[in-house]
Enzyme design. Structure first.
Site, PDB file in Angstrom:
ATOM      1  CE  LYS A  22      -2.220   2.719   3.333  1.00 29.37           C
ATOM      2  NZ  LYS A  22      -0.936   3.169   4.363  1.00 29.37           N
ATOM      3  CG  ASN A  23       2.799   2.616   3.779  1.00 28.60           C
ATOM      4  OD1 ASN A  23       0.970   2.800   3.346  1.00 28.60           O
ATOM      5  ND2 ASN A  23       2.676   2.776   4.974  1.00 28.60           N
ATOM      6  CB  CYS A 116      -5.099   6.236   9.930  1.00 25.04           C
ATOM      7  SG  CYS A 116      -5.265   4.958   9.220  1.00 25.04           S
ATOM      8  NE  ARG A 121      -0.750  10.239   9.494  1.00 26.85           N
ATOM      9  CZ  ARG A 121      -0.965   9.094   8.970  1.00 26.85           C
ATOM     10  NH1 ARG A 121      -1.838   8.895   9.226  1.00 26.85           N
ATOM     11  NH2 ARG A 121      -0.070   8.906   8.182  1.00 26.85           N
ATOM     12  CG  ASP A 305       2.344   2.053   9.347  1.00 28.02           C
ATOM     13  OD1 ASP A 305       1.994   2.721  10.235  1.00 28.02           O
ATOM     14  OD2 ASP A 305       2.483   1.721   8.048  1.00 28.02           O
ATOM     15  NE  ARG A 397      -7.492   4.555   5.103  1.00 34.65           N
ATOM     16  CZ  ARG A 397      -7.572   5.399   5.695  1.00 34.65           C
ATOM     17  NH1 ARG A 397      -7.793   6.210   6.607  1.00 34.65           N
ATOM     18  NH2 ARG A 397      -6.517   5.649   5.285  1.00 34.65           N
TER      19      ARG A 397
HETATM   20  C1  UD1 Z   1       3.663   7.177   6.617  1.00 38.46           C
HETATM   21  C2  UD1 Z   1       2.858   5.895   6.172  1.00 38.46           C
HETATM   22  C3  UD1 Z   1       2.456   5.783   6.992  1.00 38.46           C
HETATM   23  C4  UD1 Z   1       3.888   5.018   8.620  1.00 38.46           C
HETATM   24  C5  UD1 Z   1       4.404   6.396   8.202  1.00 38.46           C
HETATM   25  C6  UD1 Z   1       5.467   6.630   8.903  1.00 38.46           C
HETATM   26  C7  UD1 Z   1       2.204   6.286   3.990  1.00 38.46           C
HETATM   27  C8  UD1 Z   1       0.852   6.315   2.665  1.00 38.46           C
HETATM   28  N1  UD1 Z   1       1.605   6.461   5.040  1.00 38.46           N
HETATM   29  O1  UD1 Z   1       3.085   7.955   6.856  1.00 38.46           O
HETATM   30  O2  UD1 Z   1       1.328   4.499   7.307  1.00 38.46           O
HETATM   31  O3  UD1 Z   1       2.938   4.984  10.082  1.00 38.46           O
HETATM   32  O4  UD1 Z   1       4.882   6.837   7.142  1.00 38.46           O
HETATM   33  O5  UD1 Z   1       6.514   5.573   8.911  1.00 38.46           O
HETATM   34  O6  UD1 Z   1       3.325   5.498   2.958  1.00 38.46           O
HETATM   35  N2  UD1 Z   1       5.152  15.165  10.859  1.00 38.46           N
HETATM   36  C9  UD1 Z   1       5.516  16.342  10.887  1.00 38.46           C
HETATM   37  N3  UD1 Z   1       5.104  17.413  10.039  1.00 38.46           N
HETATM   38  C10 UD1 Z   1       5.014  17.287   8.631  1.00 38.46           C
HETATM   39  C11 UD1 Z   1       4.802  15.981   8.425  1.00 38.46           C
HETATM   40  C12 UD1 Z   1       5.110  14.674   9.662  1.00 38.46           C
HETATM   41  O7  UD1 Z   1       5.428  16.733  12.341  1.00 38.46           O
HETATM   42  O8  UD1 Z   1       5.125  17.843   7.957  1.00 38.46           O
HETATM   43  C13 UD1 Z   1       5.384  13.865  12.051  1.00 38.46           C
HETATM   44  C14 UD1 Z   1       4.387  13.552  12.031  1.00 38.46           C
HETATM   45  O9  UD1 Z   1       2.958  14.018  12.396  1.00 38.46           O
HETATM   46  C15 UD1 Z   1       4.368  11.545  12.283  1.00 38.46           C
HETATM   47  C16 UD1 Z   1       5.794  11.465  11.897  1.00 38.46           C
HETATM   48  O10 UD1 Z   1       6.307  13.541  11.761  1.00 38.46           O
HETATM   49  O11 UD1 Z   1       4.642  12.606  13.840  1.00 38.46           O
HETATM   50  C17 UD1 Z   1       6.446  10.972  11.226  1.00 38.46           C
HETATM   51  O12 UD1 Z   1       5.275  11.473  10.095  1.00 38.46           O
HETATM   52  P1  UD1 Z   1       5.690  11.015   8.760  1.00 38.46           P
HETATM   53  O13 UD1 Z   1       7.028  10.070   8.423  1.00 38.46           O
HETATM   54  O14 UD1 Z   1       5.406  12.021   7.218  1.00 38.46           O
HETATM   55  O15 UD1 Z   1       4.733   9.896   8.242  1.00 38.46           O
HETATM   56  P2  UD1 Z   1       3.366   9.427   7.028  1.00 38.46           P
HETATM   57  O16 UD1 Z   1       4.257   9.912   6.159  1.00 38.46           O
HETATM   58  O17 UD1 Z   1       2.177  10.465   7.379  1.00 38.46           O
END
Ligand code: UD1
Length: 419
Positions: A22-23, A116, A121, A305, A397
């Site tokens: 998925k990711n 989720c 986020r 995850d 999902r």
């Molecule tokens: C992706 C994955 C998700 C996985 C996560 C961490 C997808 C679709 N989803 O989510 O399944 O759990 O990586 O491996 O690939 N953050 C900020 N500001 C930002 C972006 C992120 O503060 O602009 C924080 C988030 O709130 C979180 C952390 O950074 O606490 C990690 O987020 P991130 O690595 O960006 O995860 P996702 O890309 O949302």
């Protein structure tokens, strides 16, 4: 309302083929629009999040068809660069379209992302990084309007190795003028997969899998055919299910090289593992052992995850364990449900203290998000008696057909829909 009814307590026996990731699929689908031509994707998982993404791509003007198991997408002509609010709010990955829309259309409109409910986020890292490449953002009542007439490569240092922000930078930088250096990039296998996909289309990205990425802008991309890698989180879910439920399970098409942190936890728990190529045979005949302390962390650490499925397995372990969640602040949502089944788990801030119990009791459970929902399915399969897991749509999902997979492992499970 959709729910799964599960008769728990029988040891697992059987085999499962692991679906496409998925990711990996979601950012790759976003990347498809960077090319004015045709892309063929193999092993694309047929999950709800992918279906949402395909609807969004159709809205942009992509033409697509499933030819057997191949997904063919023609992005020759795009007419729109707006992500409808109904999709944007459903799925956090819609934010991933910012980079590719800007790369292709020079502008984009996206609503603030949903997904989720596992934490606040924010998207600040995405926006700051894209600004460095030349994007300008205007806040609108329903979301963000973005413009980037000419992306230009530069050096970007991410304060945290965000997976999504890394992907967005790659998506905008691949067609930018000049070279982008991304420091503190995420190292997740899904990033490597996105780079492999783009390089196969004629992109020039170096360093994938390391913290420093070099993205040399190219003029255009070309048609390609690409097979999406198997899903390490789905594989990890079923590996942890073997620990929670017990029995003997064969998993096929498993990206074992991406699952070292999970395999070492399973080893501590006393799960026997034997691997051959992309296949792993797991067996667990006794109550699993506790694991001491563990923290989730970015790759190659233990994935956030799989934290909820791990909690399910540890609630049945002999002895006590501590699990710290370091990535998402609200990811202990299953604990209350597990407690109602008899689990002994205390939460102290970002720490879960799990005192294993010999058995869980089946009951009615409610999924609140994707991986937490899967963890409840594991708990239901391990528990004595029958359980219902409500809000099945969260699980769909990310799991293509968890019902078929459970049945292949000998779990008695039925899907029901109630008005
Ligand atoms: C992706 C994955 C998700 C996985 C996560 C961490 C997808 C679709 N989803 O989510 O399944 O759990 O990586 O491996 O690939 N953050 C900020 N500001 C930002 C972006 C992120 O503060 O602009 C924080 C988030 O709130 C979180 C952390 O950074 O606490 C990690 O987020 P991130 O690595 O960006 O995860 P996702 O890309 O949302």
């Amino acid at each position: 309302m959709e729910y799964l009814e599960i008769e728990g307590g029988r040891p697992l026996r059987g085999e499962v083929h692991i679906q496409g990731s998925k990711n990996a699929a979601l950012p790759i689908l976003s990347a498809v629009i960077l090319h004015r031509g045709t892309t063929v994707l193999k092993n694309c998982p047929k999950i709800i999040d992918v279906m949402y993404m395909l609807e969004i791509l159709k809205d942009f003007g992509c033409r697509m068809s499933w030819e057997g198991e191949n997904l063919v997408i023609d992005a020759s002509e795009l007419l729109d660069s707006r992500v409808e609010e109904c999709y944007g709010r459903q799925m956090r990955s819609s934010i991933m379209l910012l980079g590719s829309l800007l790369g292709r259309m020079k502008e984009a409109c996206v609503s603030y992302p949903g997904g989720c409910v596992i934490g606040a986020r924010p998207i600040d890292l995405h926006l700051a990084a894209l600004k460095r490449l030349g994007a300008v953002f205007i806040e609108e009542p329903t979301g963000l309007k973005a413009i980037c007439r000419q992306p230009v490569g530069t050096t970007i240092d991410l304060p945290f190795p965000s997976v999504g922000a890394t992907e967005n930078v790659i998506l905008l930088a691949v067609l930018a003028e000049g070279t982008t250096i991304l420091e503190n990039a995420a190292r997740e296998p899904e990033i490597v997969e996105l780079c492999r996909f783009l390089n196969g289309m004629g992109g020039d990205i170096r360093g994938a899998g390391a913290s420093r990425l070099e993205i040399r802008g190219v003029k255009e991309l070309r048609d390609t055919e690409f097979t999406i890698m198997p899903d390490r989180i789905v594989a990890g879910t079923y590996m942890l299910m073997t620990a929670a439920v017990g029995g003997s399970v064969c998993l096929k098409d498993v990206p074992l090289e991406q699952l070292e942190s999970v395999q070492s936890v399973l080893e501590k728990m006393g799960v026997h593992q034997e691997s051959r190529g992309q296949e792993v045979q797991l067996s667990c005949t006794k109550r699993p052992r506790s694991i001491g302390e563990l923290s989730t962390s970015p790759y190659p650490g233990f994935p956030t995850d799989l934290q909820s499925p791990l909690l399910t397995a540890l609630s049945l372990a002999q002895g006590s364990s501590i699990v710290r969640e370091t990535i998402f602040e609200a990811r202990f949502k299953t604990v209350e449900e597990l407690r109602r089944m008899g689990a002994n788990i205390q939460i102290e801030g970002q720490k879960a203290i799990i005192q294993g119990v010999p058995r869980l009791c089946g009951t009615d459970l409610t999924a609140r998000e994707l991986r937490g929902g899967a963890a409840l399915v594991l708990a239901a399969a391990a528990a004595e008696g029958s359980s219902r897991v409500y809000q099945y749509h969260y699980i769909a999902r990310g799991y293509e057909n968890i019902i078929r997979d459970l049945q292949s492992l000998g779990v008695v499970v039925r899907y029901s829909r109630r008005q």
